[in-house]
Design a protein around this motif. Structure first.
Motif, mmCIF file in Angstrom:
data_model
loop_
_atom_site.group_PDB
_atom_site.id
_atom_site.type_symbol
_atom_site.label_atom_id
_atom_site.label_comp_id
_atom_site.label_asym_id
_atom_site.label_seq_id
_atom_site.Cartn_x
_atom_site.Cartn_y
_atom_site.Cartn_z
ATOM 1 N N LEU A 91 29.396 12.497 60.547
ATOM 2 C CA LEU A 91 30.425 12.728 59.377
ATOM 3 C C LEU A 91 29.662 12.592 58.392
ATOM 4 N N SER A 92 28.673 11.397 58.569
ATOM 5 C CA SER A 92 28.049 11.114 57.100
ATOM 6 C C SER A 92 26.777 11.956 56.781
ATOM 7 N N HIS A 93 26.642 12.393 58.234
ATOM 8 C CA HIS A 93 24.848 13.738 57.763
ATOM 9 C C HIS A 93 25.552 14.864 57.643
ATOM 10 N N PHE A 94 26.651 14.893 58.463
ATOM 11 C CA PHE A 94 27.189 16.431 57.619
ATOM 12 C C PHE A 94 27.580 16.397 55.691
ATOM 13 N N ASN A 95 27.759 15.561 55.665
ATOM 14 C CA ASN A 95 28.252 15.215 54.111
ATOM 15 C C ASN A 95 27.661 15.366 52.831
ATOM 16 N N LYS A 96 26.310 14.409 53.585
ATOM 17 C CA LYS A 96 25.316 14.148 52.597
ATOM 18 C C LYS A 96 24.187 16.128 52.886
ATOM 19 N N MET A 97 24.624 16.665 53.363
ATOM 20 C CA MET A 97 23.467 17.943 53.861
ATOM 21 C C MET A 97 24.381 18.977 53.006
ATOM 22 N N LEU A 98 26.058 19.152 53.025
ATOM 23 C CA LEU A 98 26.625 19.527 51.548
ATOM 24 C C LEU A 98 26.581 19.044 50.611
ATOM 25 N N ALA A 99 26.031 17.563 50.384
ATOM 26 C CA ALA A 99 25.578 17.060 48.900
ATOM 27 C C ALA A 99 24.407 17.632 48.217
ATOM 28 N N HIS A 100 23.465 17.884 49.844
ATOM 29 C CA HIS A 100 22.006 18.934 49.239
ATOM 30 C C HIS A 100 22.166 19.392 49.495
ATOM 31 N N LEU A 101 23.273 20.269 49.438
ATOM 32 C CA LEU A 101 23.270 22.003 49.550
ATOM 33 C C LEU A 101 23.364 22.223 48.034
ATOM 34 N N HIS A 102 24.250 21.622 47.591
ATOM 35 C CA HIS A 102 25.009 22.609 45.748
ATOM 36 C C HIS A 102 24.184 20.875 45.237
ATOM 37 N N SER A 103 23.053 20.811 45.084
ATOM 38 C CA SER A 103 22.291 20.025 44.339
ATOM 39 C C SER A 103 20.720 21.030 44.696
ATOM 40 N N SER A 104 20.463 21.458 45.229
ATOM 41 C CA SER A 104 19.508 22.433 45.214
ATOM 42 C C SER A 104 19.553 23.020 44.816
ATOM 43 N N PRO A 105 18.105 23.604 43.841
ATOM 44 C CA PRO A 105 17.872 24.155 42.790
ATOM 45 C C PRO A 105 17.526 25.689 42.750
ATOM 46 N N ASN A 106 18.091 26.770 42.454
ATOM 47 C CA ASN A 106 17.963 28.333 43.256
ATOM 48 C C ASN A 106 18.299 28.087 44.768
ATOM 49 N N PRO A 107 19.984 28.369 44.997
ATOM 50 C CA PRO A 107 19.899 28.374 46.282
ATOM 51 C C PRO A 107 20.464 30.089 46.632
ATOM 52 N N SER A 108 19.935 30.036 47.899
ATOM 53 C CA SER A 108 20.548 31.567 49.009
ATOM 54 C C SER A 108 22.027 31.760 48.198
#
Length: 468
Positions: free
Chosen positions: A249-266
């Motif tokens: 659960l901690s790993h998935f939440n970190k991945m989700l936060a990283h996804l929304h914080s990355s610049p110019n996502p597809s």
């Protein structure tokens, strides 16, 4: 690994054919008494019974020692004192060759004759699968043969009607020290209880022999050894389902936060990944809300990493067998001499054993008032780890006998209870002080199906269920 305490050859005498007891059905040729031994009949009588016991009395049968077979003879003699085993064997006469041979051999051993009578285990050994393991003079261990014999007597995987009288069940509970998760109790079957004696610490100089030091050790009480085997135990590096779910659960939440914080996502790819992560987060969160996470819940998530932790395992007996077999492990590795040694620490054991304090009351609908077992036989090893001899002391018609292959001697109960170097003990459920309420409660307890394993708390489960 089980200890391998060896045997020595002990010459067995045969009863002459004109003294054979009538049997029904007729014994097979390999189990009958040899007519060639008529010249040895007087030797048999004088070797088996002291001169002071010339008065008429009833004797159980003896067994010939065939190429170091005292380890086989001692187990067969011990089984001959179990009434529940005899009833079980009688139900398998038409379907199980080993059960049939053992049934008729025990029937002969339990005949009451005014003089010693001796038989052979040849037909029984021939009926066992992989009988070549015992067809040579290679020395073996009684407990290993006992487990091998029980396997041969067990019904096939399709037979779910009955189980061996020695089958019981143990409840295991695991508590995680990290996440405080308590797993669902796990039921593990057993058909013998193996108890370890206290470890003997070596001393410098010539007193470093484990065997010598064990003779100096104080006696161990059987009840204390049983309590020690059931005490809470700390186990490290065991995987925890709840800890793994929390980590995922901690790993998935970190991945989700990283996804929304990355610049110019597809945009398209981010939407698909966001949906996948949120779905998995919701599924794992639902599992974590459950008070108990089962293996099925855990395996369905296919988590990226398994987390190991330290747990406490609580053990208790949830189902007692009708006949209880206890093995005292007397083997210890002597680091001073780099070889196994026999532990000679004496064990104090009672005639009657009360199992109330060893039972899991939470798993029993009704706790029987009587959980008393009575001693029926013991096996004692005389000698050292690499060589020696097995002797059985068994109860027969309310009298006790010392049986060393074909040599039979009547002894007192006090003499039996003084055999501190015992290696195996057999207890039968005592029905003498049982009320109707107790009988119903005990029947309900032993009728619970449990997958059965060889060892107490040590072996994996068999696939076939065992029903007492």
């Amino acid at each position: 690994m089980l200890p391998r305490i060896c045997c020595r050859i002990s010459t067995g005498m045969l009863l002459p054919s004109n003294q054979q007891p009538p049997l029904s059905p007729p014994p097979s040729p390999s189990n009958t008494l040899s007519s060639q031994s008529s010249s040895s009949s007087s030797e048999c009588s004088s070797a088996s019974v002291p001169a002071s016991s010339n008065r008429r009395q009833d004797f159980p049968g003896g067994l010939i020692n065939r190429d170091n077979s005292c380890f086989i003879n001692s187990i067969v003699q011990a089984c001959a004192s179990s009434s529940s085993l005899q009833s079980y064997l009688g139900s398998l006469l038409d379907t199980n060759p080993a059960a049939r041979e053992l049934f008729y051999l025990i029937e002969r051993l339990n005949l009451n004759l005014p003089s010693p009578h001796t038989y052979t285990t040849a037909s029984l050994i021939s009926s066992l699968k992989s009988s070549e393991l015992f067809s040579t003079s290679e020395q073996q261990d009684t407990h290993e043969f006992f487990l091998f014999l029980l396997d041969a007597l067990r019904p096939g995987p399709m037979d779910k009607v009955q189980s061996l009288p020695f089958d019981g069940a143990l409840n295991l509970r695991y508590r995680c020290l990290k996440c405080h998760d308590i797993q669902q109790p796990q039921s593990v079957g057993f058909n013998s209880i193996e108890l370890n004696l206290p470890v003997i610490s070596s001393l410098p100089s010539t007193l470093s022999s484990v065997s010598f030091l064990s003779r100096l050790a104080p006696p161990a009480k059987l009840e204390d050894l049983l309590s020690s085997s059931l005490r809470s135990e700390v186990i490290s590096n065991i995987h925890c389902g709840r800890c793994s779910c929390l980590s995922a659960l901690s790993h998935f939440n970190k991945m989700l936060a990283h996804l929304h914080s990355s610049p110019n996502p597809s945009t398209c790819r981010s939407a698909d990944l966001d949906s996948l992560l949120r779905t998995r987060i919701a599924a794992v969160t639902d599992t974590l809300r459950k008070p108990i996470i089962t293996d099925l819940d855990f395996e369905g998530h296919k988590l990226p990493q398994l987390v190991s932790s330290t747990k406490i395992r609580d053990s208790s007996i949830s189902r007692l067998p009708q006949s209880l077999a206890i093995h005292i492990n007397r083997s210890q590795f002597d680091s001073e001499h780099s070889m196994p040694r026999k532990i000679d620490t004496p064990v104090v054991f009672p005639e009657y054993l009360d199992f109330h304090k060893f039972m899991d009351s939470e798993q029993l609908p009704v706790m029987p008032q009587n959980l008393t077992f009575r001693l029926s036989s013991i096996v004692v090893h005389f000698g050292i780890h690499s060589m020696g001899h097995y002797v059985t002391f068994r109860r027969h018609n309310n009298a006790w006998f010392s049986i060393s292959d074909s040599n039979i001697l009547r002894v007192s109960l006090d003499s039996v209870l003084s055999q501190g170097r015992v290696t195996m003990l057999f207890y039968d459920y005592d029905v003498s002080c049982e009320s109707s309420t107790t009988a119903s409660a005990y029947s309900a307890m032993v009728d619970t199906p449990t997958p059965c394993s060889h060892q107490f708390m040590t072996e994996p489960l068999h696939e076939n269920p065992c029903l007492a």
